[in-house]
Design an enzyme around this catalytic site. Structure first.
Site, PDB file in Angstrom:
ATOM      1  N   SER A 135       0.869  -1.168   0.000  1.00  0.00           N
ATOM      2  CA  SER A 135       0.000   0.000   0.000  1.00  0.00           C
ATOM      3  C   SER A 135       0.912   1.226   0.000  1.00  0.00           C
ATOM      4  O   SER A 135       1.737   1.367   0.897  1.00  0.00           O
ATOM      5  CB  SER A 135      -0.866  -0.042   1.258  1.00  0.00           C
ATOM      6  OG  SER A 135      -1.605   1.149   1.399  1.00  0.00           O
ATOM      7  N   LYS A 161      -1.155  -1.035  -4.334  1.00  0.00           N
ATOM      8  CA  LYS A 161      -2.334  -0.235  -3.986  1.00  0.00           C
ATOM      9  C   LYS A 161      -1.898   1.204  -3.794  1.00  0.00           C
ATOM     10  O   LYS A 161      -0.928   1.470  -3.087  1.00  0.00           O
ATOM     11  CB  LYS A 161      -2.951  -0.820  -2.718  1.00  0.00           C
ATOM     12  CG  LYS A 161      -3.908   0.066  -1.969  1.00  0.00           C
ATOM     13  CD  LYS A 161      -4.610  -0.743  -0.883  1.00  0.00           C
ATOM     14  CE  LYS A 161      -4.640   0.007   0.429  1.00  0.00           C
ATOM     15  NZ  LYS A 161      -5.260  -0.792   1.507  1.00  0.00           N
ATOM     16  N   LYS A 163      -2.899   4.974  -2.536  1.00  0.00           N
ATOM     17  CA  LYS A 163      -3.844   5.770  -1.758  1.00  0.00           C
ATOM     18  C   LYS A 163      -4.242   6.969  -2.617  1.00  0.00           C
ATOM     19  O   LYS A 163      -3.390   7.565  -3.285  1.00  0.00           O
ATOM     20  CB  LYS A 163      -3.169   6.237  -0.465  1.00  0.00           C
ATOM     21  CG  LYS A 163      -2.893   5.106   0.514  1.00  0.00           C
ATOM     22  CD  LYS A 163      -4.195   4.576   1.092  1.00  0.00           C
ATOM     23  CE  LYS A 163      -3.937   3.732   2.321  1.00  0.00           C
ATOM     24  NZ  LYS A 163      -5.199   3.232   2.909  1.00  0.00           N
ATOM     25  N   ASP A 188      -7.182   3.058  -2.952  1.00  0.00           N
ATOM     26  CA  ASP A 188      -7.894   3.082  -1.668  1.00  0.00           C
ATOM     27  C   ASP A 188      -8.117   4.541  -1.274  1.00  0.00           C
ATOM     28  O   ASP A 188      -7.159   5.296  -1.100  1.00  0.00           O
ATOM     29  CB  ASP A 188      -7.050   2.372  -0.593  1.00  0.00           C
ATOM     30  CG  ASP A 188      -7.770   2.269   0.755  1.00  0.00           C
ATOM     31  OD1 ASP A 188      -8.918   2.748   0.870  1.00  0.00           O
ATOM     32  OD2 ASP A 188      -7.166   1.694   1.696  1.00  0.00           O
ATOM     33  N   GLU A 213     -11.045   0.624  -3.295  1.00  0.00           N
ATOM     34  CA  GLU A 213     -11.329   0.291  -1.896  1.00  0.00           C
ATOM     35  C   GLU A 213     -11.964   1.489  -1.184  1.00  0.00           C
ATOM     36  O   GLU A 213     -11.460   2.604  -1.243  1.00  0.00           O
ATOM     37  CB  GLU A 213      -9.997  -0.099  -1.228  1.00  0.00           C
ATOM     38  CG  GLU A 213     -10.106  -0.569   0.214  1.00  0.00           C
ATOM     39  CD  GLU A 213      -8.737  -0.979   0.771  1.00  0.00           C
ATOM     40  OE1 GLU A 213      -7.804  -1.209  -0.022  1.00  0.00           O
ATOM     41  OE2 GLU A 213      -8.609  -1.052   2.001  1.00  0.00           O
ATOM     42  N   ASP A 238     -13.662  -1.830   3.178  1.00  0.00           N
ATOM     43  CA  ASP A 238     -12.739  -1.948   4.309  1.00  0.00           C
ATOM     44  C   ASP A 238     -13.473  -1.405   5.547  1.00  0.00           C
ATOM     45  O   ASP A 238     -14.119  -2.172   6.284  1.00  0.00           O
ATOM     46  CB  ASP A 238     -11.452  -1.160   3.975  1.00  0.00           C
ATOM     47  CG  ASP A 238     -10.450  -1.059   5.118  1.00  0.00           C
ATOM     48  OD1 ASP A 238     -10.764  -1.483   6.239  1.00  0.00           O
ATOM     49  OD2 ASP A 238      -9.336  -0.543   4.900  1.00  0.00           O
ATOM     50  N   LYS A 262      -9.637  -7.106   8.121  1.00  0.00           N
ATOM     51  CA  LYS A 262      -8.634  -6.659   9.094  1.00  0.00           C
ATOM     52  C   LYS A 262      -9.047  -7.200  10.445  1.00  0.00           C
ATOM     53  O   LYS A 262     -10.182  -6.984  10.887  1.00  0.00           O
ATOM     54  CB  LYS A 262      -8.574  -5.129   9.150  1.00  0.00           C
ATOM     55  CG  LYS A 262      -7.906  -4.494   7.942  1.00  0.00           C
ATOM     56  CD  LYS A 262      -7.817  -2.991   8.084  1.00  0.00           C
ATOM     57  CE  LYS A 262      -7.197  -2.388   6.834  1.00  0.00           C
ATOM     58  NZ  LYS A 262      -7.359  -0.919   6.814  1.00  0.00           N
ATOM     59  N   GLY A 290      -3.847  -4.124   6.195  1.00  0.00           N
ATOM     60  CA  GLY A 290      -2.833  -3.812   7.205  1.00  0.00           C
ATOM     61  C   GLY A 290      -3.139  -2.496   7.877  1.00  0.00           C
ATOM     62  O   GLY A 290      -3.909  -1.682   7.350  1.00  0.00           O
TER      63      GLY A 290
HETATM   64  O1  OSB Z   1      -7.117   1.645   4.652  1.00  0.00           O
HETATM   65  O2  OSB Z   1      -5.885  -0.052   4.413  1.00  0.00           O
HETATM   66  C1  OSB Z   1      -6.084   1.052   4.918  1.00  0.00           C
HETATM   67  C2  OSB Z   1      -2.979   2.178   6.866  1.00  0.00           C
HETATM   68  C3  OSB Z   1      -3.569   2.799   7.945  1.00  0.00           C
HETATM   69  C4  OSB Z   1      -4.948   2.865   8.017  1.00  0.00           C
HETATM   70  C5  OSB Z   1      -5.737   2.317   7.005  1.00  0.00           C
HETATM   71  C6  OSB Z   1      -5.145   1.683   5.925  1.00  0.00           C
HETATM   72  C7  OSB Z   1      -3.746   1.644   5.845  1.00  0.00           C
HETATM   73  C8  OSB Z   1      -3.025   1.072   4.709  1.00  0.00           C
HETATM   74  C9  OSB Z   1      -1.617   0.584   4.956  1.00  0.00           C
HETATM   75  O3  OSB Z   1      -3.458   1.017   3.591  1.00  0.00           O
HETATM   76  C10 OSB Z   1      -1.558  -0.898   5.088  1.00  0.00           C
HETATM   77  C11 OSB Z   1      -0.225  -1.348   5.603  1.00  0.00           C
HETATM   78  O4  OSB Z   1       0.739  -1.279   4.846  1.00  0.00           O
HETATM   79  O5  OSB Z   1      -0.147  -1.777   6.780  1.00  0.00           O
HETATM   80 MG    MG Z   2      -8.296   0.532   3.304  1.00  0.00          MG
END
Ligand code: OSB
Ligand code: MG
Length: 376
Positions: A135, A161, A163, A188, A213, A238, A262, A290
């Site tokens: 991510s 992924k 953001k 995402d 996402e 999510d 999660k 994550g």
């Molecule tokens: O939406 O998946 C998410 C990190 C913090 C809060 C929400 C998210 C995320 C990530 C990072 O996308 C995932 C990771 O690398 O741990």
């Molecule tokens: Mg997410």
């Protein structure tokens, strides 16, 4: 299993680089670790709440409060047959899934060690290797994002992924797609858009994304059902999936075609497995999300990802992407083909670096079952 003692601690860990999402920038993590002693065996769990209530409503401090004032008093001294019975002890505590998950997952680790099996097998997992994606946080320019994507593809990661947020979306995703026509890409938004943005989000359809996402409201499934009808790209939920009933609702409404599981968000391994099972029954692929976890949370994510429905690459990646020094040994490593080998030793399968954890600890709280003297 008798839950004999719980130690809660807050550790501070600095990410190697700031991580930007639509809700803000994170670099200094305040992570809660839970250490449970059950029948003399020690298990570890991690609370995956963020520092601010921006991803969901929990924070490091709300979890500290809920565990200290409600979860620990409700469970210390109690006996359960197995870790999957844990939710019965805390069912009266509404919400606060991440707080509850930190404690439940520690008990799962303890049970697996007592039985001498890897946690992945205790959960019913069968995969010996899990497929990893990454991510990537929001960047200032499309060019710097393209450079990051190139590095991660070179490391072998199988899905990237990105953001996104309003103003940092179509142009950024387009630049990545032009440079890597065959890469498996997803985005995402962490709830940064509104249903009124549907026509704008449709512009993402041309990039052949694996999924979009959580584009809309963090707490609303129905709006995603309306949006999914307007898009070709699969939606993945999510934030809105807090338990298996939410997953059933989302599937029933066609609000998504993929679900991100999660552990913290759904309250621990027991409920995560229920979400997995409902998705499997309905042919909905799942993957493991994550929360910028330390090695302990990461090890729990690896174990869960071995269940057969985890058919898409997850966000669980190498420790070294996040931390200069992780709190487990060995650190989580990723193979050149972008996979993690699932450990085969009992419990989490990594050893916990207690000395390092002590150095990182800023506060602790602990509970012990009172010794009951048998009547003579
Ligand atoms: O939406 O998946 C998410 C990190 C913090 C809060 C929400 C998210 C995320 C990530 C990072 O996308 C995932 C990771 O690398 O741990
Ligand atoms: Mg997410």
């Amino acid at each position: 299993m008798k839950i004999e003692a719980i130690t809660l601690r807050e550790i501070h860990m600095r990410l190697k680089a700031p991580f930007e999402t639509s809700f803000g920038v994170t670099q200094d993590r305040r992570i809660l670790l839970v250490e449970v002693i059950a029948d003399g065996v020690r298990g570890w769990g991690e609370v995956t709440a963020m520092e601010t209530p921006s991803y969901n409503s929990e924070t490091t401090d709300t979890a500290w409060h809920i565990i200290s004032d409600f979860v620990a008093p409700a469970v210390v001294g109690r006996s359960i047959a197995r870790a999957s019975d844990f939710p019965v002890l805390t069912g009266h505590i509404r919400g606060h899934e991440m707080a509850k998950a930190g404690v439940e997952n520690a008990i799962w680790d303890a049970e697996a060690q007592q039985k001498g099996v890897p946690l992945s097998r205790l959960l019913g997992g069968s995969l010996s290797e899990i497929v990893c994606g990454v991510s990537l946080g929001i960047r200032d320019t499309p060019a710097s994002l393209v450079a990051r994507v190139e590095e991660e593809l070179d490391h072998g990661y199988n899905r990237i992924k990105l953001k996104i947020k309003p103003g940092k979306d179509v142009e950024f995703v387009g630049a990545v797609r032009r440079n890597f026509p065959n890469a498996v890409l997803s985005v995402d938004a962490n709830s940064a858009y509104r249903l009124e943005d549907a026509m704008h989000l449709r512009r993402l359809d041309e990039f052949g994304l694996l999924m979009i996402e959580q584009p809309l409201y963090w707490d609303e499934i129905h709006a995603h059902a309306k949006l999914q009808k307007l898009l070709e790209t699969a939606l993945c939920l999510d934030e809105c999936i807090g338990n298996s009933r939410h997953a059933a609702t989302a599937i029933d409404l066609d609000a998504c075609r993929i679900i991100n599981i999660k552990l913290g968000r759904v309250g621990g391994h027991t409920e995560a497995r229920r979400v997995h099972d409902i998705c499997s029954t309905h042919g909905i692929p799942v993957w493991c999300g994550g929360m910028l976890e330390s090695g302990i949370g990461r090890a729990h994510n690896i174990a869960m990802s071995t269940l057969p429905g985890f058919t898409l690459p997850g966000d669980v990646s190498a420790s070294r992407r996040y931390w200069r020094e992780d709190i487990i040994e060995p650190a989580v490593e990723v193979t050149a083909r972008g996979t993690i080998q699932v450990p085969e030793s009992p419990g989490l399968g990594y050893s916990v670096r207690s000395k390092l954890i002590d150095q990182l600890t800023v506060r602790t709280n602990s509970w012990k079952a009172s010794v009951t003297v048998p009547a003579s």
